[in-house]
Scaffold this active site. Sequence first.
Site, PDB file in Angstrom:
ATOM      1  NE  ARG A  31      -2.556  -3.978  -0.787  1.00 55.00           N
ATOM      2  CZ  ARG A  31      -1.820  -3.634   0.495  1.00 55.00           C
ATOM      3  NH1 ARG A  31      -0.966  -4.172   0.793  1.00 55.00           N
ATOM      4  NH2 ARG A  31      -2.357  -2.322   0.978  1.00 55.00           N
TER       5      ARG A  31
ATOM      6  CB  THR B   4       7.490  -5.493   0.989  1.00 57.04           C
ATOM      7  OG1 THR B   4       6.166  -5.069   0.372  1.00 57.04           O
ATOM      8  CG2 THR B   4       8.490  -5.063  -0.117  1.00 57.04           C
TER       9      THR B   4
ATOM     10  N   GLY C 294       0.670  -1.370   0.047  1.00 55.75           N
ATOM     11  CA  GLY C 294      -0.099  -0.012  -0.046  1.00 55.75           C
ATOM     12  C   GLY C 294       0.992   1.252   0.090  1.00 55.75           C
TER      13      GLY C 294
ATOM     14  CB  THR D   6       4.012  -0.485   7.634  1.00 57.32           C
ATOM     15  OG1 THR D   6       2.890  -0.397   8.650  1.00 57.32           O
ATOM     16  CG2 THR D   6       5.136  -0.437   8.720  1.00 57.32           C
TER      17      THR D   6
ATOM     18  CG  ASP E  30      -1.497  -0.085   9.092  1.00 55.70           C
ATOM     19  OD1 ASP E  30      -1.994   0.972   8.550  1.00 55.70           O
ATOM     20  OD2 ASP E  30      -2.046  -1.207   8.552  1.00 55.70           O
TER      21      ASP E  30
ATOM     22  N   GLY F 245       6.296  -3.019   3.348  1.00 55.03           N
ATOM     23  CA  GLY F 245       5.892  -3.558   4.340  1.00 55.03           C
ATOM     24  C   GLY F 245       6.159  -4.981   4.734  1.00 55.03           C
ATOM     25  CG  ASP F 246       3.267  -7.225   7.076  1.00 54.76           C
ATOM     26  OD1 ASP F 246       2.958  -6.586   6.000  1.00 54.76           O
ATOM     27  OD2 ASP F 246       2.619  -7.662   7.769  1.00 54.76           O
TER      28      ASP F 246
ATOM     29  CD  GLU G 227      -7.478  -0.329   7.704  1.00 58.80           C
ATOM     30  OE1 GLU G 227      -6.369  -0.454   7.568  1.00 58.80           O
ATOM     31  OE2 GLU G 227      -8.241  -0.299   6.398  1.00 58.80           O
TER      32      GLU G 227
HETATM   33  N1  LIG Z   1       5.114 -14.431   2.254  1.00 57.12           N
HETATM   34  C1  LIG Z   1       5.346 -13.949   1.146  1.00 57.12           C
HETATM   35  N2  LIG Z   1       6.180 -14.400   0.310  1.00 57.12           N
HETATM   36  C2  LIG Z   1       6.672 -13.768  -0.837  1.00 57.12           C
HETATM   37  N3  LIG Z   1       6.052 -12.529  -1.280  1.00 57.12           N
HETATM   38  C3  LIG Z   1       5.247 -11.993  -0.522  1.00 57.12           C
HETATM   39  C4  LIG Z   1       4.960 -12.729   0.809  1.00 57.12           C
HETATM   40  N4  LIG Z   1       3.767 -11.935   1.449  1.00 57.12           N
HETATM   41  C5  LIG Z   1       3.500 -10.669   0.499  1.00 57.12           C
HETATM   42  N5  LIG Z   1       4.532 -10.882  -0.613  1.00 57.12           N
HETATM   43  C6  LIG Z   1       4.435  -9.678  -1.479  1.00 57.12           C
HETATM   44  O1  LIG Z   1       5.023  -8.539  -1.080  1.00 57.12           O
HETATM   45  C7  LIG Z   1       4.340  -7.572  -1.721  1.00 57.12           C
HETATM   46  C8  LIG Z   1       3.550  -6.677  -0.810  1.00 57.12           C
HETATM   47  O2  LIG Z   1       2.808  -7.294   0.297  1.00 57.12           O
HETATM   48  P1  LIG Z   1       1.700  -6.692   0.765  1.00 57.12           P
HETATM   49  O3  LIG Z   1       1.160  -7.686   1.892  1.00 57.12           O
HETATM   50  O4  LIG Z   1       0.452  -6.453  -0.105  1.00 57.12           O
HETATM   51  O5  LIG Z   1       2.175  -5.477   1.438  1.00 57.12           O
HETATM   52  P2  LIG Z   1       3.167  -4.732   2.548  1.00 57.12           P
HETATM   53  O6  LIG Z   1       4.511  -5.241   2.011  1.00 57.12           O
HETATM   54  O7  LIG Z   1       2.865  -3.266   2.524  1.00 57.12           O
HETATM   55  O8  LIG Z   1       2.829  -5.482   3.642  1.00 57.12           O
HETATM   56  C9  LIG Z   1       3.113  -8.224  -2.932  1.00 57.12           C
HETATM   57  O9  LIG Z   1       4.010  -8.193  -3.950  1.00 57.12           O
HETATM   58  C10 LIG Z   1       3.076  -9.691  -2.286  1.00 57.12           C
HETATM   59  O10 LIG Z   1       2.919 -10.604  -3.251  1.00 57.12           O
HETATM   60  O1  LIG Z   2      -6.672  -0.571  -0.166  1.00 59.92           O
HETATM   61  P1  LIG Z   2      -5.367  -1.171  -0.145  1.00 59.92           P
HETATM   62  O2  LIG Z   2      -4.312  -0.603  -1.040  1.00 59.92           O
HETATM   63  O3  LIG Z   2      -5.489  -2.468  -0.076  1.00 59.92           O
HETATM   64  O4  LIG Z   2      -4.771  -0.591   1.324  1.00 59.92           O
HETATM   65  C1  LIG Z   2      -5.398  -0.902   2.403  1.00 59.92           C
HETATM   66  C2  LIG Z   2      -4.572  -1.248   3.593  1.00 59.92           C
HETATM   67  O5  LIG Z   2      -3.288  -0.527   3.509  1.00 59.92           O
HETATM   68  C3  LIG Z   2      -2.734  -0.062   4.691  1.00 59.92           C
HETATM   69  O6  LIG Z   2      -2.854   1.129   4.654  1.00 59.92           O
HETATM   70  C4  LIG Z   2      -1.346  -0.544   4.828  1.00 59.92           C
HETATM   71  O7  LIG Z   2      -1.208  -1.987   4.582  1.00 59.92           O
HETATM   72  P2  LIG Z   2       0.423  -2.448   4.121  1.00 59.92           P
HETATM   73  O8  LIG Z   2       1.261  -1.991   4.847  1.00 59.92           O
HETATM   74  O9  LIG Z   2       0.207  -3.904   3.886  1.00 59.92           O
HETATM   75  O10 LIG Z   2       0.424  -1.802   2.678  1.00 59.92           O
HETATM   76  C5  LIG Z   2      -3.756  -0.785   5.743  1.00 59.92           C
HETATM   77  O11 LIG Z   2      -3.986   0.034   6.956  1.00 59.92           O
HETATM   78  C6  LIG Z   2      -4.884  -0.817   4.935  1.00 59.92           C
HETATM   79  O12 LIG Z   2      -5.692  -2.005   5.413  1.00 59.92           O
HETATM   80 MG   LIG Z   3       1.486  -5.437   5.328  1.00 56.22          MG
END
Ligand SMILES: Nc1ncnc2c1ncn2[C@@H]1O[C@H](COP(=O)(O)OP(=O)(O)O)[C@@H](O)[C@H]1O
Ligand SMILES: O=P(O)(O)OC[C@H]1O[C@](O)(COP(=O)(O)O)[C@@H](O)[C@@H]1O
Ligand SMILES: [Mg+2]
Length: 547
Positions: A219, A247, A156, A273, A275, A244-245, A374
């Site tokens: 994502r 990623t 995000g 992040t 959050d 984030g986590d 949220e």
């Molecule tokens: N367990 C995982 N192993 C490999 N890639 C992952 C994993 N979880 C998430 N990703 C990849 O990391 C990217 C971002 O993850 P996402 O959860 O959407 O956001 P964030 O990094 O902000 O938490 C996405 O492209 C997703 O496919």
């Molecule tokens: O509508 P989207 O892009 O999925 O994002 C919503 C989510 O992104 C966040 O802002 C942050 O999430 P990530 O750190 O996984 O990107 C959350 O608080 C929210 O639930």
């Molecule tokens: Mg996340």
Amino acid sequence: MDSSIASSAYVSAPKFRCFDPSNSSSPMSRTRNFSASSLASANPTGAMRASRSSTDFATEKDQLKIVPGVAGYVLEDVPHLTDYISDLSTYPNPLQDNPSYSVVKQYFVNVDDTVAQKIVVHKSSPRGTHFRRAGPRQKVYFETDDVHACIVTCGGLCPGLNTVIREIICGLNHMYGVKQVLGIEGGYRGFYARNTIPLTPKVVNDIHKRGGTILGTSRGGHDTSKIVDSIQDRGINQVYIIGGDGTQRGAAAIYEEIKRRGLKVAVAGIPKTIDNDIPVIDKSFGFDTAVEEAQRAINAAHVEAESVENGVGVVKLMGRYSGFIAMYATLASRDVDCCLIPESPFYLEGEGGLFEFMERRLKENGHMVIVIAEGAGQELLSESMRSMDKQDASGNKLLQDVGLWISQKIRDHFASKQRMVMNLKYIDPTYMIRAIPSNASDNVYCTLLAHSAIHGAMAGYTGFTVGPVNGRHAYIPFYRVIETQNKVVITDRMWARLLSSTNQPSFLSAQEIKEGKRSGDSTATLLDGDNGGDSEVYTEAQAEKEG
Ligand SMILES: Nc1ncnc2c1ncn2[C@@H]1O[C@H](COP(=O)(O)OP(=O)(O)O)[C@@H](O)[C@H]1O
Ligand SMILES: O=P(O)(O)OC[C@H]1O[C@](O)(COP(=O)(O)O)[C@@H](O)[C@@H]1O
Ligand SMILES: [Mg+2]
């Protein structure tokens, strides 16, 4: 953790000095790679974590670089290219001839510098976990003209993404003379599905003034093997991954595959992040900006609520699993009457419930403001609405709109009370908050993050996330930032400050409060002072625990 076992293991541990492959002049012994099982006997804390590890990062955790020292000192080190490639050449750090930096006294970080994870300790307690201090090293493992870096942003949006991108490009260029930096478009899938864009200081000159990410994000789409093929085919040797986590999990998988193929490619993660749910680091970039921007929505809700009879302003803020934005925005505003976060389950009806509190507050003040994260009350929503177990492309649970839900519940409740008028205004500023440019302090923070990542990669470190730990930037192994999520500790002092500022119900029964005080688990999280600078609680709780 049994403290008697801990102390005997710590005492018997041999004294190691840190080996920093990038500072060649230091007298040192080599760090040792501990397997998860050998770690079990050397470091009970680590062993405890090893048993909780998920398969996602099992491989990395099998090769933890743990360096025990005296008095319970433990360095959780990050991988280095020399761990799997021998005979790598080193070069003097070009910074030593840089007119801006060469005047700095002791510019290169000391070989033994590490950063303590816990800074409040007892006279007799173990010194605990440390991380390698971030910063420039005397020797680098890349020659300027050979560096071919790339940057990707995933997940995000968050204020400050463009600043981090800008500062990686400008930092590489101005500090190390690196000219070849590529932007990967649209998140992880951009490695194999999109063209790259060449990035220069000129191209990114004013991007920090814009929200979002000039590279785009997404994502899902993480295909490790295709991503590493692309890295290899394009001759990329430094990969900067901002996200984030999820990623960072993806970055850990990329690092593992690069190591398996024996490539001289440094992988550096920069935690993002809004959050603030990434553990170990003090705070994530963009968080301050988000809290500041949330004030505008809270102010608007307050003005609306004040202007009508029994006005109620409801503001929804981001926070999927962690209510940090809601908590800090509430504490900063002082106009909020009730803050609801995922970590603190609440209920609506009956004694001690939200409705009872609202009726009382409206009678006293004639208006009120509710801030809701949220992720709060999701269990109540699933009870009253058909549970939707849907996920986004990254596998994150899609949440139902708690702001709309609670607004309707409040309206229904007051509609049933014939003698009580109530005017509710619901404000959802979530995406507006996320899409703005970062504020001044986040901009400086983003610059430091980018610089720390660059220094680490140039020095040959890899498989690390960078971030401040107790105010000092450190290199943190991936597994430490992906194994848990940072959450508001509702038995910590910061949440108590919030409760006392709003005077809202705690929604905890006397029994729960008593159990919370006793429970080993909640005490353990309490020790970390996760809510921000409350680590003095550590001493009391630890004393009780250690008996
Ligand atoms: N367990 C995982 N192993 C490999 N890639 C992952 C994993 N979880 C998430 N990703 C990849 O990391 C990217 C971002 O993850 P996402 O959860 O959407 O956001 P964030 O990094 O902000 O938490 C996405 O492209 C997703 O496919
Ligand atoms: O509508 P989207 O892009 O999925 O994002 C919503 C989510 O992104 C966040 O802002 C942050 O999430 P990530 O750190 O996984 O990107 C959350 O608080 C929210 O639930
Ligand atoms: Mg996340």
